[in-house]
Design an enzyme around this catalytic site. Structure first.
Site, PDB file in Angstrom:
ATOM      1  N   ASP A 183       0.848  -1.191   0.000  1.00  0.00           N
ATOM      2  CA  ASP A 183       0.000   0.000   0.000  1.00  0.00           C
ATOM      3  C   ASP A 183       0.885   1.244   0.000  1.00  0.00           C
ATOM      4  O   ASP A 183       1.592   1.509   0.971  1.00  0.00           O
ATOM      5  CB  ASP A 183      -0.900  -0.034   1.252  1.00  0.00           C
ATOM      6  CG  ASP A 183      -1.992   1.027   1.202  1.00  0.00           C
ATOM      7  OD1 ASP A 183      -1.958   1.867   0.274  1.00  0.00           O
ATOM      8  OD2 ASP A 183      -2.866   1.000   2.094  1.00  0.00           O
ATOM      9  N   HIS A 185      -0.438   4.089  -0.027  1.00  0.00           N
ATOM     10  CA  HIS A 185      -1.192   4.921   0.925  1.00  0.00           C
ATOM     11  C   HIS A 185      -1.313   6.372   0.470  1.00  0.00           C
ATOM     12  O   HIS A 185      -1.482   7.273   1.296  1.00  0.00           O
ATOM     13  CB  HIS A 185      -0.473   4.860   2.285  1.00  0.00           C
ATOM     14  CG  HIS A 185      -1.395   4.679   3.457  1.00  0.00           C
ATOM     15  ND1 HIS A 185      -1.676   5.675   4.350  1.00  0.00           N
ATOM     16  CD2 HIS A 185      -2.105   3.599   3.876  1.00  0.00           C
ATOM     17  CE1 HIS A 185      -2.509   5.218   5.282  1.00  0.00           C
ATOM     18  NE2 HIS A 185      -2.785   3.963   5.019  1.00  0.00           N
ATOM     19  N   GLU A 209      -1.294  -0.686  -3.992  1.00  0.00           N
ATOM     20  CA  GLU A 209      -2.534   0.040  -3.692  1.00  0.00           C
ATOM     21  C   GLU A 209      -2.269   1.542  -3.641  1.00  0.00           C
ATOM     22  O   GLU A 209      -1.236   1.971  -3.122  1.00  0.00           O
ATOM     23  CB  GLU A 209      -3.022  -0.469  -2.333  1.00  0.00           C
ATOM     24  CG  GLU A 209      -4.254   0.185  -1.804  1.00  0.00           C
ATOM     25  CD  GLU A 209      -4.777  -0.569  -0.573  1.00  0.00           C
ATOM     26  OE1 GLU A 209      -4.807  -1.814  -0.600  1.00  0.00           O
ATOM     27  OE2 GLU A 209      -5.141   0.091   0.416  1.00  0.00           O
ATOM     28  N   GLU A 235     -10.385   3.063  -2.178  1.00  0.00           N
ATOM     29  CA  GLU A 235     -10.864   3.347  -0.817  1.00  0.00           C
ATOM     30  C   GLU A 235     -11.221   4.821  -0.644  1.00  0.00           C
ATOM     31  O   GLU A 235     -11.966   5.162   0.278  1.00  0.00           O
ATOM     32  CB  GLU A 235      -9.816   2.911   0.213  1.00  0.00           C
ATOM     33  CG  GLU A 235      -8.555   3.739   0.206  1.00  0.00           C
ATOM     34  CD  GLU A 235      -7.471   3.139   1.091  1.00  0.00           C
ATOM     35  OE1 GLU A 235      -6.758   2.234   0.617  1.00  0.00           O
ATOM     36  OE2 GLU A 235      -7.337   3.563   2.247  1.00  0.00           O
ATOM     37  N   HIS A 285     -12.303  -2.664   0.526  1.00  0.00           N
ATOM     38  CA  HIS A 285     -11.445  -2.102   1.568  1.00  0.00           C
ATOM     39  C   HIS A 285     -12.164  -2.248   2.907  1.00  0.00           C
ATOM     40  O   HIS A 285     -13.350  -1.939   3.000  1.00  0.00           O
ATOM     41  CB  HIS A 285     -11.255  -0.617   1.233  1.00  0.00           C
ATOM     42  CG  HIS A 285     -10.369   0.146   2.153  1.00  0.00           C
ATOM     43  ND1 HIS A 285     -10.855   1.071   3.051  1.00  0.00           N
ATOM     44  CD2 HIS A 285      -9.026   0.137   2.314  1.00  0.00           C
ATOM     45  CE1 HIS A 285      -9.852   1.611   3.710  1.00  0.00           C
ATOM     46  NE2 HIS A 285      -8.726   1.061   3.291  1.00  0.00           N
TER      47      HIS A 285
HETATM   48 MG   LIG Z   1      -4.954   1.655   1.606  1.00  0.00          MG
END
Ligand SMILES: [Mg+2]
Length: 382
Positions: A183, A185, A209, A235, A285
C-alpha cells in the site's frame, strides 16, 4: 413496519455503530464511520436518519436515492459514509425481517467462502516475517504491508532503495509461501511512483494500492502501462460516478470500494458489477469493524469478480478493541484455510453485543491519524 428510532455509538478503536429500531422489534446495525472524522459523520447520520423515522425500512432503494438525490449537494467522503452505514442497517433489517442473509436478497451466492487477507505492520523485515509466520500458522497466506514511509515529491534513490530492501528481505525469507500487496497509501506522488513501481517488480507484489492519490487518478493508466504489477485503488472513491471515470480511463486492475464509505451495500454492489464489465477484480477495503466486514462479505458472496477481502483482525490501528470484541457470534467469522465462509445468519450476519457497545461508548475515543511532516517542515501524506 416503520422505523421508530435510531442511535449512534462511537467506540474504540476508531469505529461508530448505528442502530436503527422498528415498531416490530427488528433492529438493524450499520457502521457509518470515516476514520478520524467520527463526530462529523455522526452529525451527518443524525441529519439523514431523522428523515427516515416513521418510514418503511424495506424501501432501501428509495431511501438510498432520496438520501443521495434530494439534497442539492451530494457525494464525498462524509455524506457517502453516512449513507453507507444507514444503508447497511436497512439491509440488516430487511434480511432479519425475511429470515435470510442479505446475499440471498441479492440473488444468492456465487461462492461458499471468501479469501481474506491481513495487514502486517512494522518496518523491520524481521518483525514483518515474524508476524507473517504466526499468521501462516493460523491459515492466512495473503497480506498487505505499507509500501514506504513518507516520501517527498522528488525523493532520493535512497528512499526507493529502503522501501525495496524491506520487501526483498521478506520475499527472500518466505519465498512464495506468501502473497502480499503493498500500500503506497497515497504517500507517493506521480514523479516517484514510476521508479518505485519499477524497482518493486522483482519482489512480485500481488498488487500496489493507491500508487498515487485518487485525486491523481489520471496517472493510473500511464502507471499501469509502465509496470507489470496490478494496480489497486478505490478506498477514497465514494460512488459509481467516481469509479465510472476510473474504469473508463483504465489502469486499475483491482477496485477497492469501502462498504462504509461508498454508499454501503446498495452502491458497492453496483460498483462491483461495473468493475466486472471492465475485467477489474473487486477487493473491498475494510480496516474497520465487524458490521462493515459483514457488509463486505454480503457483497463478496454475490460478486463474481470479488477476489480478496481485507479484514482488520490484529491490524495496528485496533488499539482498545479487536474486530470481534463487539460480536456475539465470533465463530461465524472464523478464518479457515485463509477464508471466511458465507455468514449463515439473517441480515448482515453479525450479532452485535449491544451491552458491550453501550459500555464502550461511554469512553468514546477521538481517533485521528498522525500528522506527518517532511524533514523540511512541510506536511507529508500519511
Ligand atoms: Mg490503503
Amino acid at each position: 413496519m416503520k422505523i421508530t428510532r435510531f442511535e449512534t455509538f462511537r467506540v474504540a478503536p476508531r469505529w461508530m455503530f448505528l442502530k436503527i429500531e422498528t415498531d416490530e422489534g427488528i433492529n438493524g446495525w450499520g457502521e457509518p464511520v470515516l476514520e478520524g472524522r467520527a463526530r462529523t459523520i455522526e452529525t451527518a447520520v443524525h441529519e439523514l436518519c431523522e428523515t427516515l423515522v416513521g418510514q418503511d425500512p424495506s424501501r432501501i432503494n428509495d431511501h438510498w436515492q432520496t438520501m443521495y438525490r434530494s439534497h442539492f449537494y451530494r457525494g464525498g467522503a462524509v455524506l457517502m459514509s453516512a449513507i453507507a452505514g444507514i444503508d447497511q442497517a436497512l439491509w440488516d433489517i430487511k434480511g432479519k425481517s425475511l429470515g435470510v442473509p442479505v446475499y440471498e436478497l441479492l440473488g444468492g451466492k456465487v461462492r461458499e467462502r471468501m479469501k481474506v487477507y491481513s495487514w502486517v505492520g512494522g518496518d523491520r523485515p524481521a518483525d514483518i516475517v515474524g508476524q507473517m509466520e504466526q499468521l501462516l500458522a493460523a491459515g492466512i497466506d495473503t497480506f498487505k504491508l505499507n509500501g514506504c514511509e513518507e516520501m517527498r515529491m522528488l525523493d532520493s534513490p535512497r528512499a526507493v532503495s529502503a522501501a525495496v530492501a524491506k520487501v526483498e528481505k521478506v520475499r527472500e525469507l518466505l519465498g512464495d509461501k506468501v502473497d502480499f500487496g503493498l500500500d503506497f497509501h497515497g504517500r507517493v506522488a506521480a514523479p516517484m511512483a514510476k521508479s518505485l513501481l519499477r524497482a518493486l517488480e522483482p519482489v512480485r507484489p500481488l498488487f500496489v494500492e493507491e500508487p498515487v492519490l485518487a485525486e491523481q487518478a489520471e496517472y493510473y493508466p500511464r502507471l499501469a502501462a509502465s509496470t507489470s504489477i496490478p494496480l489497486a485503488a478505490g478506498e477514497r472513491m465514494y460512488s459509481r460516478f467516481e469509479f465510472k471515470k476510473v474504469f473508463e480511463a483504465g489502469g486499475i486492475a483491482i477496485a477497492q470500494p469501502d462498504l462504509s464509505h461508498a454508499g454501503g451495500i446498495t452502491e458497492c454492489h453496483k460498483i462491483a458489477a461495473m468493475a466486472e464489465a471492465y475485467d477489474v477484480a473487486l477487493a473491498p477495503h475494510c480496516p474497520l469493524g465487524p458490521v462493515a466486514l459483514a457488509a463486505c462479505l454480503q457483497v463478496d458472496m454475490v460478486a463474481h469478480n470479488a477476489q480478496l477481502q481485507e479484514q482488520s483482525m490484529g491490524i495496528h490501528y485496533n488499539k482498545g478493541a479487536e474486530l470481534l470484541d463487539y460480536v456475539r457470534n465470533p465463530e461465524d467469522f472464523r478464518i479457515q484455510d485463509g477464508c471466511i465462509a458465507a455468514l449463515p445468519r439473517p441480515g448482515l450476519g453479525v450479532e452485535v453485543d449491544e451491552e458491550r457497545v453501550r459500555h464502550a461508548a461511554k469512553n468514546a475515543p477521538d481517533w485521528h491519524n498522525p500528522v506527518w511532516r517532511h524533514a523540511d517542515g512541510s506536511v507529508a501524506e500519511w
